[in-house]
Design an enzyme around this catalytic site. Structure first.
Site, PDB file in Angstrom:
ATOM      1  N   CYS A  53      -8.239  -5.931  -9.194  1.00 53.95           N
ATOM      2  CA  CYS A  53      -7.889  -4.907 -10.167  1.00 53.95           C
ATOM      3  C   CYS A  53      -7.500  -3.655  -9.378  1.00 53.95           C
ATOM      4  O   CYS A  53      -8.352  -2.999  -8.789  1.00 53.95           O
ATOM      5  CB  CYS A  53      -9.105  -4.662 -11.064  1.00 53.95           C
ATOM      6  SG  CYS A  53      -8.779  -3.616 -12.470  1.00 53.95           S
TER       7      CYS A  53
ATOM      8  N   CYS B  63       0.844  -1.192   0.000  1.00 50.23           N
ATOM      9  CA  CYS B  63       0.000   0.000   0.000  1.00 50.23           C
ATOM     10  C   CYS B  63       0.881   1.245   0.000  1.00 50.23           C
ATOM     11  O   CYS B  63       1.801   1.370   0.808  1.00 50.23           O
ATOM     12  CB  CYS B  63      -0.898  -0.009   1.238  1.00 50.23           C
ATOM     13  SG  CYS B  63      -1.910   1.481   1.405  1.00 50.23           S
TER      14      CYS B  63
ATOM     15  N   CYS C   7      -4.550   1.139   6.693  1.00 50.75           N
ATOM     16  CA  CYS C   7      -4.867   2.576   6.591  1.00 50.75           C
ATOM     17  C   CYS C   7      -6.236   2.854   5.985  1.00 50.75           C
ATOM     18  O   CYS C   7      -6.673   4.005   5.955  1.00 50.75           O
ATOM     19  CB  CYS C   7      -3.785   3.312   5.806  1.00 50.75           C
ATOM     20  SG  CYS C   7      -3.748   2.964   4.034  1.00 50.75           S
TER      21      CYS C   7
ATOM     22  N   CYS D 216      -7.053  -1.227   1.974  1.00 49.10           N
ATOM     23  CA  CYS D 216      -5.955  -1.669   2.822  1.00 49.10           C
ATOM     24  C   CYS D 216      -6.462  -1.848   4.252  1.00 49.10           C
ATOM     25  O   CYS D 216      -7.172  -0.994   4.782  1.00 49.10           O
ATOM     26  CB  CYS D 216      -4.840  -0.621   2.791  1.00 49.10           C
ATOM     27  SG  CYS D 216      -3.511  -0.924   3.963  1.00 49.10           S
TER      28      CYS D 216
ATOM     29  N   CYS E 279       0.668   3.183   3.538  1.00 46.95           N
ATOM     30  CA  CYS E 279       1.190   2.726   4.836  1.00 46.95           C
ATOM     31  C   CYS E 279       2.216   1.602   4.735  1.00 46.95           C
ATOM     32  O   CYS E 279       2.667   1.097   5.767  1.00 46.95           O
ATOM     33  CB  CYS E 279       0.043   2.290   5.729  1.00 46.95           C
ATOM     34  SG  CYS E 279      -0.780   0.784   5.150  1.00 46.95           S
TER      35      CYS E 279
END
Length: 162
Positions: A151, A79, A131, A128, A82
């Protein structure tokens, strides 16, 4: 609701709790992920504008615009907000959609919810787990063994080589 719709819904619902083994039991214990909560001002300072728009405002980047489409080295895709690893590079494939696509997420590292933005189609979006940043959408048209296609917006990810 027909059997196919029910099975699709059931398989997508299982995504938010992690991978399941062949017997339908968790393949391994889920790790504890400590949430990262920042103010909007802090997110704007932390992220490039395009990443902020996707991760915090659920925007979508233009297809075929991400350099990560051509990333084929071994490593992890994490991510951008984070650094939580979301996908292993060996789970990436070319879906020909214009966005980085993966057939399996790291168990417990994303959460899902229904997306009602399109009037004619309900989609499942994923975020995520640390975060809450919007990553993309998951579909039931991916390769085996999962049959799933995560995707992902490329600006929501960073690649960390092995």
């Amino acid at each position: 609701m027909n059997r196919r719709s029910f099975l699709s819904l059931a398989s997508l619902s299982a995504l938010s709790v992690g991978a399941l083994g062949a017997a339908g039991m968790p393949a391994f214990a889920a790790e504890t992920i400590t949430p990262l909560n920042l103010s909007d001002a802090d997110w704007k300072k932390r992220l490039p504008p395009a990443s902020y728009d996707v991760l915090r405002r659920e925007a979508t980047e233009q297809p075929f615009s991400s350099p990560l489409l051509n990333e084929h080295r071994k490593g992890v895709f994490a991510c951008m907000g984070c650094d939580l690893p979301l996908f292993s590079s060996d789970k990436k494939y070319d879906s020909h959609t214009g966005w980085p696509s993966f057939w399996q997420v790291m168990p417990g590292h994303v959460s899902t919810k229904s997306d009602h933005m399109l009037a004619l189609e309900e989609r499942t979006e994923y975020h995520c787990a640390r975060c809450g940043g919007h990553q993309g959408h998951v579909f039931n048209d991916g390769p085996q063994p999962t049959g799933l296609r995560y995707c992902n917006n490329g600006v929501a990810l960073k690649f960390i080589p092995a």
